[in-house]
Write a protein that holds these residues in place. Structure first.
Motif, short mmCIF file in Angstrom:
data_model
loop_
_atom_site.label_atom_id
_atom_site.label_comp_id
_atom_site.label_asym_id
_atom_site.label_seq_id
_atom_site.Cartn_x
_atom_site.Cartn_y
_atom_site.Cartn_z
N TRP A 21 0.83 -1.20 0.00
CA TRP A 21 0.00 0.00 0.00
C TRP A 21 0.87 1.26 0.00
O TRP A 21 0.57 2.22 -0.70
N ARG A 22 1.95 1.24 0.77
CA ARG A 22 2.84 2.41 0.81
C ARG A 22 3.49 2.64 -0.56
O ARG A 22 3.72 3.77 -0.96
N ALA A 23 3.77 1.56 -1.27
CA ALA A 23 4.38 1.68 -2.60
C ALA A 23 3.36 2.11 -3.67
O ALA A 23 3.74 2.77 -4.64
N ALA A 24 2.11 1.72 -3.49
CA ALA A 24 1.06 2.04 -4.48
C ALA A 24 -0.24 2.34 -3.73
O ALA A 24 -1.15 1.50 -3.69
N ILE A 41 -6.48 1.55 5.03
CA ILE A 41 -5.26 1.70 5.81
C ILE A 41 -5.04 3.19 6.04
O ILE A 41 -4.98 3.96 5.08
N ILE A 42 -4.92 3.58 7.30
CA ILE A 42 -4.66 4.97 7.65
C ILE A 42 -3.34 5.02 8.41
O ILE A 42 -3.19 4.34 9.43
N ASP A 43 -2.41 5.79 7.90
CA ASP A 43 -1.11 5.95 8.53
C ASP A 43 -1.24 6.96 9.68
O ASP A 43 -1.53 8.13 9.45
N GLN A 44 -1.09 6.49 10.91
CA GLN A 44 -1.17 7.33 12.10
C GLN A 44 0.19 7.36 12.81
O GLN A 44 0.26 7.50 14.02
N SER A 45 1.25 7.26 12.04
CA SER A 45 2.59 7.12 12.58
C SER A 45 3.05 8.35 13.36
O SER A 45 2.60 9.47 13.12
N LEU A 55 -6.23 -0.25 10.51
CA LEU A 55 -6.77 -1.10 9.44
C LEU A 55 -8.25 -1.32 9.69
O LEU A 55 -8.66 -1.62 10.83
N SER A 56 -9.04 -1.22 8.64
CA SER A 56 -10.46 -1.54 8.77
C SER A 56 -10.96 -2.17 7.47
O SER A 56 -10.53 -1.80 6.38
N CYS A 57 -11.85 -3.13 7.65
CA CYS A 57 -12.41 -3.85 6.50
C CYS A 57 -13.93 -3.84 6.63
O CYS A 57 -14.47 -4.37 7.61
N THR A 64 -8.54 -2.67 13.60
CA THR A 64 -7.36 -2.91 14.43
C THR A 64 -6.27 -1.92 14.08
O THR A 64 -6.37 -1.19 13.09
N THR A 65 -5.26 -1.88 14.91
CA THR A 65 -4.08 -1.07 14.63
C THR A 65 -2.85 -1.96 14.74
O THR A 65 -2.84 -2.94 15.47
N ILE A 66 -1.85 -1.60 13.98
CA ILE A 66 -0.56 -2.29 14.03
C ILE A 66 0.50 -1.24 14.30
O ILE A 66 0.54 -0.19 13.64
#
Length: 78
Positions: A21-24, A41-45, A55-57, A64-66
C-alpha cells in the motif's frame, strides 16, 4: 468501535499489505482476514518513534491497529 486482534500469521500478511500500500496507495488492498478487497489503511505514525497503521475492513468488520517500533538514534552513537 470494535477492535480485532490479529494472529501472528495475519499480522505478517498485514505488514506485507501495508508495504504494498505504501508503494502504491491507490491500488486496492485485500483484507488479511477475509481476503476481500477494500481494506482501509490509515497511517497514524509518530515518526521517528513508531509507525502506526489503522486497518479496517467493511466486509468482515476488522478494526485494528498495528504498531511498528522504530529505533531511536542516540547522539554520538554512530
Amino acid at each position: 468501535m470494535p477492535r480485532s486482534t490479529l494472529s501472528a500469521d495475519k499480522v505478517a500478511i498485514a505488514l506485507a499489505r501495508i508495504a504494498r500500500w505504501r508503494a502504491a496507495p491507490d491500488d486496492p488492498v485485500a483484507c488479511p482476514v477475509c481476503e476481500e478487497p477494500g481494506l482501509s489503511i490509515i497511517d497514524q505514525s509518530t515518526r521517528p518513534h513508531a509507525e502506526w497503521y489503522a486497518l479496517s475492513c467493511p466486509a468482515c468488520n476488522l478494526e485494528t491497529t498495528i504498531q511498528i517500533p522504530m529505533a531511536l538514534r542516540m547522539p554520538g552513537g554512530d
